[in-house]
Design a protein around this motif. Structure first.
Motif, PDB file in Angstrom:
ATOM      1  N   LYS A 139       5.710   3.637   2.824  1.00  0.00           N
ATOM      2  CA  LYS A 139       6.644   3.354   1.739  1.00  0.00           C
ATOM      3  C   LYS A 139       6.474   1.936   1.196  1.00  0.00           C
ATOM      4  O   LYS A 139       7.209   1.513   0.318  1.00  0.00           O
ATOM      5  N   GLY A 140       5.514   1.199   1.752  1.00  0.00           N
ATOM      6  CA  GLY A 140       5.279  -0.153   1.249  1.00  0.00           C
ATOM      7  C   GLY A 140       6.286  -1.158   1.763  1.00  0.00           C
ATOM      8  O   GLY A 140       6.363  -2.275   1.266  1.00  0.00           O
ATOM      9  N   HIS A 197       0.831  -1.200   0.000  1.00  0.00           N
ATOM     10  CA  HIS A 197       0.000   0.000   0.000  1.00  0.00           C
ATOM     11  C   HIS A 197       0.863   1.245   0.000  1.00  0.00           C
ATOM     12  O   HIS A 197       1.815   1.347   0.760  1.00  0.00           O
ATOM     13  N   GLY A 198       0.501   2.172  -0.853  1.00  0.00           N
ATOM     14  CA  GLY A 198       1.356   3.331  -1.083  1.00  0.00           C
ATOM     15  C   GLY A 198       1.071   4.508  -0.166  1.00  0.00           C
ATOM     16  O   GLY A 198       0.264   4.416   0.749  1.00  0.00           O
ATOM     17  N   PRO A 199       1.739   5.633  -0.446  1.00  0.00           N
ATOM     18  CA  PRO A 199       1.660   6.810   0.422  1.00  0.00           C
ATOM     19  C   PRO A 199       0.502   7.732   0.079  1.00  0.00           C
ATOM     20  O   PRO A 199       0.479   8.876   0.503  1.00  0.00           O
ATOM     21  N   ARG A 243       4.816  13.289   6.321  1.00  0.00           N
ATOM     22  CA  ARG A 243       4.842  12.648   7.636  1.00  0.00           C
ATOM     23  C   ARG A 243       5.313  11.199   7.506  1.00  0.00           C
ATOM     24  O   ARG A 243       4.828  10.462   6.645  1.00  0.00           O
ATOM     25  N   GLY A 244       6.244  10.822   8.333  1.00  0.00           N
ATOM     26  CA  GLY A 244       6.731   9.443   8.325  1.00  0.00           C
ATOM     27  C   GLY A 244       7.738   9.150   7.241  1.00  0.00           C
ATOM     28  O   GLY A 244       8.407   8.131   7.258  1.00  0.00           O
ATOM     29  N   ALA A 254       8.876   8.281  -7.314  1.00  0.00           N
ATOM     30  CA  ALA A 254      10.308   8.221  -7.623  1.00  0.00           C
ATOM     31  C   ALA A 254      11.111   7.964  -6.350  1.00  0.00           C
ATOM     32  O   ALA A 254      12.061   7.172  -6.359  1.00  0.00           O
ATOM     33  N   SER A 255      10.691   8.603  -5.246  1.00  0.00           N
ATOM     34  CA  SER A 255      11.437   8.419  -4.013  1.00  0.00           C
ATOM     35  C   SER A 255      11.316   6.982  -3.485  1.00  0.00           C
ATOM     36  O   SER A 255      12.275   6.412  -2.962  1.00  0.00           O
TER      37      SER A 255
END
Ligand code: SF4
Lengths: 379, 103
Positions: free
Chosen positions: A320-321, A58-60, A275-276, A176-177
């Motif tokens: 970030k998965g 799961h993504g951001p 955040r995070g 990309a990050s």
């Protein structure tokens, strides 16, 4: 309801799952970028319908979750002022800041209001000329047209007591990050369909080419997501890395030009802290100088903020998965939707909240089919 | 938060400040929607709405084509796999009073 129910057919879902199973030859890790997609996946248990070789991480893509703690604390400082009416989308009210959430402030007498649309704040500003009305403008590209229009109309209609506290974030730099991280496991993306409704998908093409990952712009209904998975797996199995569009009924390659024009007139790209996750270069919007009259960050001097994040929360790794919510020792115990320790437990689209809402904390240990995440220290 | 839902445009007009607005029906619930970003929308069109703004028009032909393509998959992959079962679309939402549009 038209354009929703058709995309929830069980029979077609089964065919899509069969087809994915048929073409699979090896395991793949896919990330859905958007929190709305995470919500659908967990609600319908799509991750459990898929063959075990296909892992969804799961993504951001939950703007409530990634709004930085500094920004939340800034919002608290502004909302506490007696001359301010502070307006926000509902789910920001329960996001924990360093000293509680906005609801606590409200219970202490601060004038904090939930609005359906930022444009509603203009009415509030007109009706309260002796107050300063501030809107907490968070969101991805999907929400930028609405927030841009509120400022644009305030200027056009001469509403001087309206400003926005901008904490906008952008999807492509975040993707990309994630891909640059040494911990990255993602091999293909289900792209954010509603972000692309506004922005189109040209800006995803260099990412697909540079990092050699397929990106399939995907919708939000169960069949959309399963078809997105099928299209991504097809590309992976064929060794391709292109941008494809599953959500053609709404997304065009160039996006909504009218909306992009207004966004560009009102906002400019800036570095943004997530955040995070930390700071990501060129990953947000701020108001242009011409609109400084409506920029809450300029209007309200906020003293240096000393932020205090919960030490047990691993939401940065979840976003970030790298980890799943049930990898967190506090998940479903100290941290629940009623007592969230981290922002991913607040919004319905946060991965922790979605897992909790659909009973994933009740699953027996070891039952969830996610493979163990690599061991890393929390940042 | 990025939730956007399809609604049918049932009335188009301007607000007192000259902003192009519409009323849209979301499965029985009618709400005000700003049409400034979708100037070509006509009565009866379906638009995708997020926090009170129509972000785009839904292409009916494309929606049908996608659905047909999915139906054709029925001929493929007749494998012996366990039954898939989705909860009914109106399965109860877990969180209490959720602000549907702002989530
Ligand atoms: S369960 Fe709570 S504490 Fe754990 S990562 Fe999620 S939000 Fe943070």
């Amino acid at each position: 309801m038209k354009y929703l129910d058709e995309y929830r057919s069980e029979a077609l879902a089964q065919k899509l799952v069969n087809e994915i199973r048929r073409i699979l030859t090896r395991p793949w890790v896919l990330m859905e970028v958007c929190g709305g997609q995470t919500h659908t996946i967990v609600k319908y248990g799509l991750d459990n319908l898929l063959p075990p070789e296909v892992e969804l991480v799961h993504g951001p893509g939950c703007p409530v979750c990634v709004t930085s703690l500094e920004m939340i604390d800034k919002a608290h400082a502004i909302a506490s002022r007696p001359d301010v009416i502070f307006c926000s989308f509902g789910d920001m009210l329960r996001v924990p800041g360093s000293a509680g959430d906005l609801l606590i402030l409200k219970s202490r007498g601060a004038d904090i209001r939930v609005v359906y649309s930022p444009i509603d704040c203009l009415k509030i500003a007109r009706a309260n000329p002796d107050k300063k009305v501030v809107f907490f403008a968070i969101g991805f590209e999907t929400t930028a047209p609405a927030n841009a229009m509120s400022v644009w109309q305030a200027r056009r209609q001469g509403i001087h007591n309206f400003s926005i506290l901008v904490s906008h974030v952008l999807v492509p730099p975040a993707m990309a990050s994630i891909l640059q991280s040494p911990l990255n496991r993602v091999q293909g993306f289900l792209g954010p369909g509603h972000v692309c409704t506004v922005m189109g998908f040209q800006e995803y093409e260099p990412i697909a080419a540079r990092y050699q990952v397929p990106i399939v712009i995907t919708g939000f209904e169960p069949l959309d997501l399963l078809e997105g998975v099928l299209m991504t797996v097809r590309q992976l199995e064929a060794g391709q890395a292109r941008v494809e569009n599953q959500y053609q009924r709404i997304v065009a390659r160039e996006g909504n030009r009218v909306a992009q024009d207004l966004i560009n007139q009102v906002f400019e790209v800036c570095d943004r802290k997530w955040r995070g996750v930390g700071s990501i270069p060129k990953s947000g919007y701020k108001l242009r100088y011409e609109f400084r009259e409506h920029d809450a960050e300029r209007l309200f001097e906020v003293k240096e903020i000393d932020t205090q994040e919960s030490p047990v929360c691993i939401s940065g790794l979840v976003l970030k998965g790298v980890k799943k919510p049930h990898d967190c020792p506090a998940f479903g115990k100290e941290c629940t939707p009623d007592h969230p320790l981290g922002a991913t437990m607040v919004s319905a689209e946060g991965a922790c909240a979605a897992y909790h809402a659909y009973g994933r904390h009740l699953q027996l240990k070891g039952e969830p089919k996610s493979r163990p995440a690599p061991e890393v220290a929390a940042p | 938060m990025c939730l956007a839902i399809p609604g049918k445009v049932i009335a188009i007009d301007e607000d007192p400040h000259g902003v192009k607005m519409a009323r849209a029906n979301f499965g029985g619930i009618v709400k005000q929607v700003c049409l400034e970003y979708t100037p070509d929308v006509q009565m009866g069109d379906y638009v995708l709405v997020h926090v009170g703004f129509a972000l785009g028009k839904i292409d009916e032909e494309e929606a049908m084509r996608t659905y047909k393509a999915l139906e054709e998959l029925k001929q493929l992959g007749e494998l012996d796999v366990p039954e898939v079962s989705l909860p009914p679309p109106d399965a109860p939402e877990p969180t209490e009073a959720r602000n549907e549009i702002s989530r």
